[in-house]
Write an enzyme that holds these catalytic residues in place. Structure first.
Site, PDB file in Angstrom:
ATOM      1  N   GLU A 325       3.157  41.944 -35.695  1.00 26.87           N
ATOM      2  CA  GLU A 325       1.718  42.203 -35.708  1.00 26.87           C
ATOM      3  C   GLU A 325       1.463  43.612 -36.211  1.00 26.87           C
ATOM      4  O   GLU A 325       2.141  44.552 -35.802  1.00 26.87           O
ATOM      5  CB  GLU A 325       1.099  42.115 -34.303  1.00 26.87           C
ATOM      6  CG  GLU A 325       0.948  40.746 -33.711  1.00 26.87           C
ATOM      7  CD  GLU A 325       0.243  40.810 -32.353  1.00 26.87           C
ATOM      8  OE1 GLU A 325      -0.447  41.834 -32.071  1.00 26.87           O
ATOM      9  OE2 GLU A 325       0.381  39.863 -31.565  1.00 26.87           O
ATOM     10  N   GLU A 379     -11.960  37.105 -33.666  1.00 23.56           N
ATOM     11  CA  GLU A 379     -11.909  36.169 -32.539  1.00 23.56           C
ATOM     12  C   GLU A 379     -12.879  36.653 -31.456  1.00 23.56           C
ATOM     13  O   GLU A 379     -12.629  37.647 -30.780  1.00 23.56           O
ATOM     14  CB  GLU A 379     -10.486  36.075 -32.001  1.00 23.56           C
ATOM     15  CG  GLU A 379      -9.496  35.560 -33.047  1.00 23.56           C
ATOM     16  CD  GLU A 379      -8.053  35.681 -32.596  1.00 23.56           C
ATOM     17  OE1 GLU A 379      -7.653  34.995 -31.640  1.00 23.56           O
ATOM     18  OE2 GLU A 379      -7.326  36.489 -33.209  1.00 23.56           O
ATOM     19  N   LYS A 382     -11.908  37.319 -27.419  1.00 28.96           N
ATOM     20  CA  LYS A 382     -10.844  38.211 -26.967  1.00 28.96           C
ATOM     21  C   LYS A 382     -11.421  39.260 -26.022  1.00 28.96           C
ATOM     22  O   LYS A 382     -12.459  39.868 -26.314  1.00 28.96           O
ATOM     23  CB  LYS A 382     -10.156  38.894 -28.156  1.00 28.96           C
ATOM     24  CG  LYS A 382      -9.346  37.952 -29.030  1.00 28.96           C
ATOM     25  CD  LYS A 382      -8.340  38.699 -29.873  1.00 28.96           C
ATOM     26  CE  LYS A 382      -7.220  39.235 -29.018  1.00 28.96           C
ATOM     27  NZ  LYS A 382      -6.161  39.881 -29.814  1.00 28.96           N
ATOM     28  N   GLU A 388     -11.006  44.699 -30.399  1.00 27.02           N
ATOM     29  CA  GLU A 388     -10.154  43.521 -30.208  1.00 27.02           C
ATOM     30  C   GLU A 388     -10.750  42.281 -30.867  1.00 27.02           C
ATOM     31  O   GLU A 388     -10.021  41.355 -31.217  1.00 27.02           O
ATOM     32  CB  GLU A 388      -9.948  43.253 -28.719  1.00 27.02           C
ATOM     33  CG  GLU A 388      -9.026  44.237 -28.028  1.00 27.02           C
ATOM     34  CD  GLU A 388      -7.591  44.128 -28.518  1.00 27.02           C
ATOM     35  OE1 GLU A 388      -7.141  43.001 -28.802  1.00 27.02           O
ATOM     36  OE2 GLU A 388      -6.923  45.164 -28.633  1.00 27.02           O
TER      37      GLU A 388
END
Length: 489
Positions: A325, A379, A382, A388
Site C-alpha cells: 500500500e 471509500e 472508512k 481516509e
C-alpha cells in the site's frame, strides 16, 4: 553471511573452461528442476552489508543439457523482467461503489495488471475471469485465530474462496490479516504464523502452493528505527514473531509486504519534511552516510530501511520486498497538512512513472519494486479523519478524484464532462482508453504544457507489451519446450 536481496544462484563451471563437466547429483538435479519450475532467479547484493552468496554446481553435461541450464536461467531472467507492474488496491468500504464489472473497465484504463483485495469477494474474482489480471486476496483478521487452531478451517477456506475461481481468474497471493503485528491483540500475534502455515498446507494439498504465495502486510511501525535507511531495525518485542515469519516467507518464496506512506511523515511534521522529497519531485536528496547511498524520495528510503532490518534479523535467506500500500489523499481535515488534489496528483503520477520505468531502490537498484497504489476508489464508509475517505484515484461514479488529466472510460451510464485540449492531454473525464497522469498544473499558465510532468501510463505500457510480445514469443516457446524437457529428463 547475510544476503538480503537477490535470487541469482550462479552456475559455476569447475573444469577450467575445457568443456568437460561432472554429472550433478540427484539432489542437485532435483533442486535445478525446482528452480526451473519456479521461474525465478536470485540477484545477489546487499548495499548495507557486504554479503554475497552463490550456488556452485559442478556439472559435466552434454551440450544439450548445458543449453537447458542456460535457458532455465533465461526463463528466470524473463520472469523477473515481467514481474514489476502497476498494482492497485481495490477496497470496498463504501456503499456507493460501481459494480465489479465497471471497476474492471477502470482498471483496464489504468493498465493495471495486479489487483489487491482485502477479502476474496467472489463477485470481483468472477468479474475478472479471463482478464489476465493477477489477484492478491485476503483472509480477514477475524479468521486468523481460527485458521491457526484448526487446519481444516484453512482447507475449507481454500475450497470456498480459491478453487472455484481457478484457473479462469489468476490468484497469485493470499494475505493473512492486515498489519497484525502492530496490533495489541496478543492472540492475533501468536496466531499469525500458524495461520499462514495452515493456509500454505491447504494450498499444498491442492497442488497449488507453488503458484500462490502466502504472506501478510505490515505497517512501518514494525520498525524501531527507519532513518537513515542503514539503521533500519525491527522492534525487539516483535523479533520473536518476525524472525520465524521471515523464515517461512523465504522457505515458501513469498514476499514481505510493507504498507508505506510518506504522507504520514509529512503530515506529522510539515515544517521539517521536504514536500518535494516525499512527492518524488526534484530535490537535493538525503545522503545515508553509512552506505554512501543518496535517496531522492522517502518511499525508497522507507523500503531500504525495511531491507536493512531484514538483513539484520539474520534468519538466513532472501525475501523480496513489495509495497502493498502507498498513496496520497486528495482531501483531508483542516489539520491534515498536504492533503490536496495537487499533491495527490504529483505523488501518484511520479510513483506510476517509477513503476513504469522499472526503478529499484538505491539499496537494490537492479530489482524493480512492485508497488500497489492505494486505492482505486474513494471509500465513504472508512472511519477516521477525512483523508481516509479520499485516497481513491476515482470517485464512485468513475470520474477522476482529482484533476490529473485523465481520459477515463465511461462506466455504468456515467459520462465525463472534460474535453481534450488539443495537445494530447485531457483536463476532464471524456471517454477514452488509458490514463494520463500529471504531476500537477503548469507553474505559469495553469494549463497543460511542457515541463508539467504529464506522463501517459497507457501508451508506455502498450509499447512495452508490444515489444515483449513481438520480441519474446519465439523465445518463450523455445524456453517452454526446453524447460518441459528439463523437468522430465
Amino acid at each position: 553471511m547475510h544476503r538480503l536481496y537477490g535470487r541469482d544462484r550462479s552456475l559455476k563451471r569447475t573444469n577450467g573452461g575445457h568443456g568437460t563437466f561432472t554429472m550433478p547429483t540427484q539432489k542437485q538435479q532435483s533442486l535445478l528442476r525446482y528452480k526451473a519450475r519456479d521461474l525465478s532467479i536470485h540477484l545477489c547484493g546487499c548495499h548495507f552489508r557486504r554479503c554475497r552468496e552463490s550456488f556452485t554446481l559442478p556439472i559435466r553435461l552434454a551440450g544439450p543439457m548445458a543449453l537447458r541450464l542456460l535457458l532455465a536461467v533465461a526463463v528466470g531472467a524473463l520472469a523477473l523482467d515481467l514481474a514489476a507492474a502497476l498494482g492497485v488496491n481495490y477496497g470496498q468500504v463504501a456503499d456507493n461503489l460501481p459494480s465489479p464489472q465497471d471497476a474492471a473497465v477502470l482498471l483496464r484504463a489504468l493498465k493495471a495488471t495486479k489487483v489487491k483485495l482485502y477479502d476474496a469477494d467472489a463477485r470481483v474474482l468472477s468479474a475478472f475471469a479471463g482478464s489476465g489480471v493477477d489477484f492478491t486476496v485476503g483472509v480477514p483478521d477475524n479468521l486468523v485465530p481460527r485458521l491457526a487452531s484448526n487446519p481444516s478451517a484453512a482447507a475449507t477456506w481454500v475450497r470456498a474462496n480459491i478453487l472455484p475461481h481457478l484457473p479462469a481468474t489468476s490468484i497469485t497471493t493470499v494475505t493473512v490479516g492486515n498489519e497484525v503485528l502492530t496490533g495489541t491483540d496478543t492472540t492475533m500475534l501468536r496466531s499469525l504464523l500458524p495461520a499462514m502455515e495452515s493456509l500454505h498446507a491447504a494450498l499444498a494439498a491442492c497442488n497449488i502452493s507453488s503458484h500462490i504465495a502466502v504472506t501478510t502486510a505490515h505497517s512501518l511501525a514494525v520498525l524501531s528505527s527507519s532513518f537513515p535507511p542503514s539503521s533500519g531495525a525491527f522492534r525487539h518485542d516483535l523479533l520473536p514473531y518476525i524472525t520465524p515469519l521471515l523464515s517461512f516467507l523465504a522457505k515458501t518464496n513469498s514476499p514481505f509486504l510493507i504498507n508505506a506512506y510518506p504522507y504520514f511523515a509529512y503530515k506529522g511534521d510539515p515544517g521539517s519534511v521536504d514536500l518535494d522529497y516525499v512527492l518524488f519531485q526534484s530535490n537535493a536528496g538525503v545522503l545515508d552516510v553509512a552506505t554512501g547511498l543518496r535517496y531522492g524520495n522517502m518511499l525508497h528510503a522507507q523500503v531500504d530501511a525495511v531491507r536493512t532490518a531484514i538483513c539484520a534479523a539474520d534468519y538466513g535467506r532472501a525475501v523480496e520486498i513489495q509495497v502493498s500500500e502507498t498513496g496520497w489523499p486528495s482531501q483531508g481535515d483542516g489539520d491534515e497538512a498536504g492533503a490536496s488534489p495537487q499533491n495527490a496528483a504529483r505523488y501518484n503520477g511520479n510513483l506510476m512513472r517509477l513503476v513504469a520505468q522499472r526503478k529499484g531502490t538505491p539499496g537494490a537498484p537492479g530489482e524493480p519494486l512492485q508497488v500497489y497504489v492505494f486505492a482505486l476508489f474513494n471509500e465513504n464508509q472508512k472511519p477516521g479523519p477525512a483523508s481516509e475517505r479520499h485516497y481513491g484515484l476515482f470517485k464512485p461514479d468513475g470520474t477522476p478524484a482529482y484533476d490529473v488529466g485523465v481520459k477515463a472510460p465511461t462506466i455504468g451510464g456515467w459520462k465525463g464532462s472534460g474535453n481534450d485540449n488539443g495537445n494530447g492531454a485531457n483536463n476532464g473525464t471524456g471517454g477514452g482508453a488509458g490514463l494520463v497522469v500529471a504531476e500537477g498544473p503548469s507553474e505559469t499558465g495553469g494549463g497543460v504544457g511542457p515541463g508539467t510532468g504529464y506522463y501517459t501510463i497507457s501508451s508506455a505500457t502498450l509499447k512495452a507489451k508490444r515489444w515483449r510480445c513481438t520480441g519474446s514469443t519465439p523465445l518463450m516457446a523455445i524456453i517452454f519446450l526446453v524447460v518441459y524437457g528439463l523437468c522430465w529428463s
